[in-house]
Write an enzyme that holds these catalytic residues in place. Sequence first.
Site, PDB file in Angstrom:
ATOM      1  CG  HIS A  87      -1.562   1.303   1.515  1.00 54.07           C
ATOM      2  ND1 HIS A  87      -2.566   1.836   0.744  1.00 54.07           N
ATOM      3  CD2 HIS A  87      -1.319   2.219   2.487  1.00 54.07           C
ATOM      4  CE1 HIS A  87      -2.920   3.019   1.235  1.00 54.07           C
ATOM      5  NE2 HIS A  87      -2.174   3.272   2.291  1.00 54.07           N
ATOM      6  CG  ASP A 116       6.114  18.082 -26.336  1.00 52.95           C
ATOM      7  OD1 ASP A 116       6.447  17.547 -25.270  1.00 52.95           O
ATOM      8  OD2 ASP A 116       5.253  17.598 -27.102  1.00 52.95           O
ATOM      9  CD1 TRP A 152       6.046   3.535   4.092  1.00 54.50           C
ATOM     10  CD2 TRP A 152       7.358   4.293   2.453  1.00 54.50           C
ATOM     11  NE1 TRP A 152       6.382   4.836   4.384  1.00 54.50           N
ATOM     12  CE2 TRP A 152       7.189   5.332   3.393  1.00 54.50           C
ATOM     13  CE3 TRP A 152       8.150   4.540   1.328  1.00 54.50           C
ATOM     14  CZ2 TRP A 152       7.780   6.586   3.251  1.00 54.50           C
ATOM     15  CZ3 TRP A 152       8.737   5.802   1.200  1.00 54.50           C
ATOM     16  CH2 TRP A 152       8.545   6.807   2.147  1.00 54.50           C
ATOM     17  CB  SER A 180      10.674   6.039 -14.219  1.00 58.70           C
ATOM     18  OG  SER A 180       9.576   6.877 -14.291  1.00 58.70           O
ATOM     19  CB  SER A 181      11.852   9.383 -10.285  1.00 60.56           C
ATOM     20  OG  SER A 181      10.693   8.799  -9.844  1.00 60.56           O
ATOM     21  CG  HIS A 264      12.163  14.805   5.600  1.00 60.91           C
ATOM     22  ND1 HIS A 264      11.121  14.385   6.378  1.00 60.91           N
ATOM     23  CD2 HIS A 264      11.952  16.119   5.370  1.00 60.91           C
ATOM     24  CE1 HIS A 264      10.323  15.403   6.641  1.00 60.91           C
ATOM     25  NE2 HIS A 264      10.808  16.470   6.035  1.00 60.91           N
ATOM     26  CD  GLU A 266       9.485  10.142  -2.664  1.00 65.55           C
ATOM     27  OE1 GLU A 266      10.438  10.451  -3.410  1.00 65.55           O
ATOM     28  OE2 GLU A 266       8.354   9.835  -3.090  1.00 65.55           O
ATOM     29  CE1 TYR A 268       8.289  18.623   3.923  1.00 62.51           C
ATOM     30  CE2 TYR A 268      10.657  18.887   3.945  1.00 62.51           C
ATOM     31  CZ  TYR A 268       9.456  18.861   4.616  1.00 62.51           C
ATOM     32  OH  TYR A 268       9.418  19.056   5.963  1.00 62.51           O
ATOM     33  CB  SER A 279       0.005  28.830  -5.197  1.00 56.82           C
ATOM     34  OG  SER A 279       0.546  28.390  -3.979  1.00 56.82           O
ATOM     35  CG  HIS A 313      12.248  14.664  11.413  1.00 51.78           C
ATOM     36  ND1 HIS A 313      12.270  15.827  10.700  1.00 51.78           N
ATOM     37  CD2 HIS A 313      11.501  13.824  10.680  1.00 51.78           C
ATOM     38  CE1 HIS A 313      11.560  15.694   9.592  1.00 51.78           C
ATOM     39  NE2 HIS A 313      11.096  14.479   9.561  1.00 51.78           N
ATOM     40  CG  HIS A 314      11.624  10.381   9.154  1.00 54.52           C
ATOM     41  ND1 HIS A 314      10.293  10.283   8.857  1.00 54.52           N
ATOM     42  CD2 HIS A 314      12.077  11.451   8.465  1.00 54.52           C
ATOM     43  CE1 HIS A 314       9.953  11.251   8.004  1.00 54.52           C
ATOM     44  NE2 HIS A 314      11.029  11.970   7.753  1.00 54.52           N
ATOM     45  CB  THR A 339       5.121  24.824   6.536  1.00 49.85           C
ATOM     46  OG1 THR A 339       6.339  24.126   6.278  1.00 49.85           O
ATOM     47  CG2 THR A 339       3.968  24.012   6.003  1.00 49.85           C
ATOM     48  CE  LYS A 342       5.286  26.973  -0.198  1.00 50.99           C
ATOM     49  NZ  LYS A 342       4.678  27.663  -1.307  1.00 50.99           N
ATOM     50  NE  ARG A 461       3.984   3.359  10.618  1.00 54.37           N
ATOM     51  CZ  ARG A 461       4.794   4.047   9.803  1.00 54.37           C
ATOM     52  NH1 ARG A 461       5.772   4.780  10.290  1.00 54.37           N
ATOM     53  NH2 ARG A 461       4.617   3.987   8.506  1.00 54.37           N
TER      54      ARG A 461
END
Lengths: 536, 413, 310
Positions: A87, A116, A152, A180-181, A264, A266, A268, A279, A313-314, A339, A342, A461
Amino acid sequence: MSDIAQSTSQSPSKSDQSGHDHHGPAKGITRWIYTTNHKDIGTLYLWFSFIMFLTGGCMALVIRSELFQPGLQLVQPEFFNQMTTMHGLIMVFGAVMPAFVGLANWMIPMMVGAPDMALPRMNNLSFWILPFAFAMLLSTLLMEGGGPNFGWTFYAPLSTTYAPPSVTFFIFSVHMMGISSIMGAINVIATILNMRAPGMTLMKMPLFVWTWLITAFLLIAVMPVLAGVITMMLMDIHFGTSFFDAGGGGDPVLFQHLFWFFGHPEVYIMILPAFGIISHIVPAFSRKRLFGYASMVYATASIALLSFIVWAHHMFTVGLPLAGELFFMYSTMLIAVPTGVKVFNWVSTMFRGAMTFETPMLFAIGFIVLFTIGGFSGLMLAISPADFQYHDTYFVVAHFHYVLVPGAVFSIIAGAYYWLPKWTGHMYDECLGKWHFWLSMIGVNLTFFPMHFIGLAGMPRRIPDYALQFADFNMIASIGGFLFGFSQLLFLYIVIKCIRGGKQAEANPWEGAEGLEWEVPSPAPYHTFSTPPEVK
Amino acid sequence: MDTVCKRTQKPCAASMPRSFPVSEDKRFLLLAGDQKAQLFALLLLPLLMLAQLLAAPKAQADWELNMPVGVTEISASVYNLHMTIFWICVVIGLIVFGVMFWSILHHRKSRGAKAASFHESTFVEILWTVIPLLILVGMAIPATATLRQMYDTSESEVDIQITGYQWKWRYQYLNEEIDFFSNLTTPKEQINNQAEKTENYLLEVDNPLLVPVGQKIRFLLTSNDVIHSWWVPDFAVKKDAIPGFINEAWTKIDKPGIYRGQCAELCGKDHGFMPIVVKAVPPEEYQNWVAEQQAAKAAKTASAAKEWTLEELVAKGEQVYNTACAACHQPNGMGIPGAFPALKDSPLATKDKEGHIRIVLFGKAGTAMAAYGSQFDPVDLAAVITYERNAWGNNTGEMVTPQDIQQHLKAGQ
Amino acid sequence: MATVSHSSDAHDSHDANHNSGDHQSYYVPHQSHWPIVAASGLFLLMFGTGQMINHPDSPLRWLSVVGALIIIWMFFGWFRNVIEESMGGLYDEQMDRSFRWGMGWFIFSEVMFFAAFFGALFYVRQLAVPWLAGDGSNAMTHELLWPDFVAQWPLMTPPDTSAYSGPQQIIDPWHLPLINTVLLVTSSVTLTFAHHALRANKRGALASWLALTLLLGAAFLVIQAEEYVEAYTKLGLTLESGIYGGTFFILTGFHGLHVTMGSIILLVMLLRILKGHFTPQQHFGFEAAAWYWHFVDVVWLGLFLFVYVF
């Protein structure tokens, strides 16, 4: 050899080419397989992402069904773990990221006035790697020993020494997604830096373009690190190295440092383009210019730069040295500042506007409120001592689903409604759109808000069964999950209905919308801006 | 030991007798094609959920909403940090959302609102950058103080090494030489919804960690296999158990009681089934318990010398097997294809006795098979090997004695 | 903040080549079958390699070879298209900039790939190995788990000697690696000479300098291979010899792979030059190859310092 014939026949001359340019799309399936058109590729990305969204969503519903009540009812723990893992992987790499790339493909060339994407053939390759990569990833579910079951985040050594054999294919499929990315991101950067219409300076770029420029930079910077770390896993599993094994002088925590150095930014990568979309939508439906354009740009850039120095921080509970713990706590808290800027800017844009509330605006407002709630829980998680209580509980699950579902996913849906008239030439069914919003809004909050409570009350979790005091909230969350999941079928119906017909859309169907994309007809012609527009 | 009932793995159908009646002889097939069967079974999912809602046995539950204040000075300060930051967020949220919803109500086109034209203000933009920054600094100060306190593990009175195993905890009191495992005791019937769930469902163990109140206890955390995380919310202690490294944490409990927690880091199949139970008692009671444990240990050493019969060993071995082996190799010895090998009819468990003893004692590198030689005493090890060689039709009639085990341990790998 | 404008200068300068009525200066290819060929080739390569690793006896392992062949075929075809388009005058300056940005960011992604391995190297040297020996707050790690372990770098004795035996010896930086450093740095210089020759339109010098560069690259690879053979057969330095072997081989191995790829690219450039491709003004294919080669060279300097010397 056919390829020689092919390439000679394709061997281009100017007159041929100019002939092609005024043609529409090719007919049949090869249109989609051989295409170099940014709009076709955008469409492919968006449909692929929606299919993955439903696939990952079904897995979420398996999880929610199992957790509907205490006790094991539907699936065994080992399969449950595969569901949570798949998932996460599918939603992150298959649904959210490709959706944003699809939007980028469709909109960025039109927004900057380019004919293009900069490198159209590579653009096609970036997309077509994905179906293969996900076919390989999904096929692991049918392999002996089952699919990836280590979350994951695939922490070593659970994902190395103790992993099922299919981990090899998991690694290779992630390699393919990374390729790909990276190619997609290179294309976006080259397009933005090189293909803007004359007069469009960087500080005149639409914010979706700005946020994608920064996102593309993040992608190129961190996807290779992910490739590196999974390569090290492969070496540990099959070639006897000891990167993540203390016995050989390595460290399992090294895996986490490398993973989160990717992970991290990722996070963002999955939210910055969302900021861009919001926006656009908020000013359009407030009929008022975006408040603080420049500070929006600087805030996005600051968030991106900070994302490189907050990764641990993870990992507050892995036993970092005190100095490291403090550093990562402070740097993480800092992210709240840009943040906040924004959110304040969006609210100020709405303040004293002349608002209407079509579906894109509803989803945008839903985004602002619920993403901010996710931001608040993020700030709480940044406080390291408190994080010892939150870490790896449903509080974290609630947090990141608030920023990803009503955050990233709502922004994608909002963007889809906003640009559907441009894509299809028809207006979507506004009444059904509003139904879709309210059902999603209720569903998402029913699902994820109770998770704050069960997390604080102590439910870890990634468990298939839980103690009795968590039962009631879990039942509510499961009901909410089904409501949210099935509401997305309504979205599918609305989109198909809109493609097939509906009220004719004007070039600019929204009173307050601005930008080059609204200056071309709806539906956008197959080729737009073959001659660059002049931007004043 | 018969209260120890490690949850068993049955095919999914077996746990849902109402919806999927599967006869015993078909069970094997279902197990082999388990993965695919589950994928297909899921197609019927919404229906099953509804059926369960209607037939739900009513479980007792409290509606817990918030983090526990806990029973230590640290847990109280963590709770205060949590509540402070929570209220700060609430206030900011009320202001921001207040302005937003006020605008939504009043500045709508349908009420004739005309859009203003302002779109920047350096002053407010700086203001709302600086004010949050100051709030964050205000938050960081108490957080730093608490964190420093949590990291000070010096001058402890009791040192306990905690080792995570797939899927149980081992507690070693370093100075008292007490060493035991702590396993889940919730019966599998409760987990499989065949019996009413009791109050401490999934949060009960055979041997709780016993500690004195009012003394500084240092936890030395590590793991034997994958990363686990030892968490007791009432102490605000959560620390990862990393294989090959020792992480330190500490607590000083204010009042006696039983405190429950769970493993907090995904550690494989039974991650959700390795709870932590800590029993905090007055120091005198703790001293008595230590003395008892040491006496029991002496008695156990003596029993290794005893002459055991095959029947005695098989009976004892079955208990050990269900505690330590059944999670992977399954109570019926069939294992899980592709993940954990079957023991029934396997050459190792029917022929190669030497190999069998060695793999149990020393594990198998690169797999989930751990080295059990250091986890159990020779009697248990001899019993479980004997059981495996005589159960499920592995009728070798062979017996492995505690003395055999001691010899192998002495000889080493 | 510079405005990139292309309609005025770039567009006008190419107007002469344009057929009337075509206002497009940026070349957008109509369709191409190469990307899907590439994607399927990549899939077969990956899937086949996975089979080879997991089930060495499975016939599906041959899919990796099929995939690799498809990818090689794809490279020939795709690049032939690009070369023909370029030589057919379809590319303007803006297209050239797209290629430059593309190549530049690709090299940046490669930098980050190596950064992951360098990061791992620094982490184990500076943190993990000292911690295993009781440094920092890890006194108990040393006391309870690895009482005999002593921190050192290069790590000759890993903590768990029953599972990993450390290398008996390590590579002496001042022999083969030093020669390799000289070879690779020299090759960067000769490549620059080649580039100057190209700009001055001295085709003979260009081909010779490029051939010499290639020769130096090949010599590097031969010596690297010799070093690996020595490490495995004489020094006991293998992938299995603990973290030192792991970091050593992953860094030098991926670098060697990049030198191999760089050499192949340079070889293609040499063949194209011999066929008369590139002009003194337009030769980004060559420049891209040169950028890549210099990047590989810089990575080597990092390796020489942090893997071999210090």
